[in-house]
Write an enzyme that holds these catalytic residues in place. Sequence first.
Site, short mmCIF file in Angstrom:
data_model
loop_
_atom_site.label_atom_id
_atom_site.label_comp_id
_atom_site.label_asym_id
_atom_site.label_seq_id
_atom_site.Cartn_x
_atom_site.Cartn_y
_atom_site.Cartn_z
N TYR A 299 0.81 -1.22 0.00
CA TYR A 299 0.00 0.00 0.00
C TYR A 299 0.84 1.27 0.00
CZ TYR A 299 -4.47 -2.36 0.61
OH TYR A 299 -5.59 -3.12 0.41
N LYS B 51 3.61 -14.88 4.23
CA LYS B 51 3.92 -15.81 3.14
C LYS B 51 5.44 -15.94 3.13
CE LYS B 51 2.84 -18.17 -0.63
NZ LYS B 51 2.08 -19.43 -0.66
N ASP C 244 -2.13 -18.46 2.44
CA ASP C 244 -3.03 -19.33 1.66
C ASP C 244 -3.69 -20.37 2.56
OD1 ASP C 244 -0.44 -20.32 1.90
OD2 ASP C 244 -0.32 -21.14 -0.14
N ASP D 48 -6.16 -6.93 4.21
CA ASP D 48 -7.30 -6.47 3.42
C ASP D 48 -8.11 -7.66 2.93
OD1 ASP D 48 -8.96 -4.71 1.86
OD2 ASP D 48 -7.83 -5.36 0.09
N ASP E 126 -12.06 -9.38 4.32
CA ASP E 126 -13.29 -9.58 3.53
C ASP E 126 -13.74 -11.04 3.66
OD1 ASP E 126 -13.58 -6.95 2.62
OD2 ASP E 126 -13.77 -7.52 0.52
C1 IPM Z 1 -10.57 -1.57 3.03
C2 IPM Z 1 -10.65 -1.11 1.59
C3 IPM Z 1 -9.48 -0.19 1.29
C4 IPM Z 1 -8.20 -1.02 1.45
C5 IPM Z 1 -9.49 0.49 -0.09
C6 IPM Z 1 -10.78 1.19 -0.36
C7 IPM Z 1 -8.33 1.45 -0.20
O1 IPM Z 1 -10.69 -2.19 0.74
O2 IPM Z 1 -10.60 -0.70 3.92
O3 IPM Z 1 -10.51 -2.78 3.29
O4 IPM Z 1 -7.77 -1.68 0.50
O5 IPM Z 1 -7.64 -0.97 2.52
MN MN Z 2 -10.87 -4.09 1.77
#
Ligand code: IPM
Ligand code: MN
Length: 350
Positions: free
Chosen positions: A134, A185, A218, A242, A246
């Site tokens: 990032y 990793k 993984d 990140d 999710d």
């Molecule tokens: C998150 C989002 C952000 C990230 C994006 C929007 C920059 O996906 O907060 O998880 O990748 O950190």
């Molecule tokens: Mn995200």
Amino acid sequence: MSSGSTRHRVAVIGGDGIGPEVCAEALKVVAAAGVDLDTTHFDLGAARYLRDGAVLPDETLAELRGFDAILLGAIGPPVGDTTVPPGTLERGLLLRLRFDLDLFVNLRPFAGIPGSVAAGADFVVIRENTEGTYAGEGGFLRKGTPHEVATQGSVNTRHGVERCARFAFDLASRRQAHHLTLVHKTNVLTFAGDLWHRTVSEVSAEYPDIDWDYNHVDAACIYLVEDPQRYDVIVTDNLFGDILTDLAGAVSGGIGFAASANLNPARTGPSLFEPVHGAAHDIAGKGIANPLAAIHSAALMLEHLGESDAARRIVKAVAEQTDDMSNPDIPTSNEQLSTTAVGDAIAERL
Ligand code: IPM
Ligand code: MN
Ligand code: NAD
């Protein structure tokens, strides 16, 4: 009434898509919990950019530094939209806030809701929030030619990894399971992975009562789906964090439940609180977005501001609401509650 002598000054960035919808519910719930915030709304996001080209003007960033906290809904254009070039808002607004305000910890708690893959699991991901891929290192050579080169490096500093690891161990020592897992990793990323593993290993010597182990990222994806109950505190780098969060949201009942706190633990400026999810343009304006991630994020904000009692009551109300919404014996459980109805239901419980 706030517990301090002055009202907490909170900057609100509703942003794009469902961001403003879920933020409104979070603010409704904070008020219902009895905390009277002094809020200022900032017009930032895709609409503002398309109107006047502004992403995060320097003077706005300077103003934001003066607040006690920032509550953000979501920013970003619809995926595939080309009127806002990819990364303009994500890098120029959200990552700029994370980097410039030194929000080096992205804390993302998960509690598997009943009936979900992760039912009964209770873990926190500590995602390093200012470095890794990032950081923006890289560039193009010979762009647009057949010999084009694009690089995107990963920046990992001892200082950055160590402060994140120490935060994660501190958190683990305040939790019951006293367990920490480093996810990376190391078998392929032999430079960054080596720094991370060595640093976590060295910091662990200060925490002899914490059991810690290591998973390749993984394999962690397998375990998050097959045995998420094994986790307590996960510490990981920015990009892995990140992606894993999710996935963690999805297995814990849905991304609409996943909250996050972007923390400046040294409190040299405001911390930022936001749902893990994005602007979800596919459901924006329909009144069906789940506001619980934003509501829980607001509770994390109140905790940070010292409003622990209100924070606890909101977290409890969210858990009870979630239980009811996933209970097949309750007739409304399978109905899609509207965004505002969920906010009202939480407010009612308080
Ligand atoms: C998150 C989002 C952000 C990230 C994006 C929007 C920059 O996906 O907060 O998880 O990748 O950190
Ligand atoms: Mn995200
Ligand atoms: P997204 O999180 O917006 O949506 C992914 C899926 O989850 C969609 O199907 C969406 O409908 C669903 N979803 C998300 N939040 C929900 C909620 N509260 N209730 C019910 N369903 C929900 O991810 P995306 O589609 O990849 O990204 C859309 C935009 O948002 C992009 O511009 C992206 O850069 C941005 N983004 C911003 C943030 C942020 O502001 N923190 C985070 C992630 C993505």
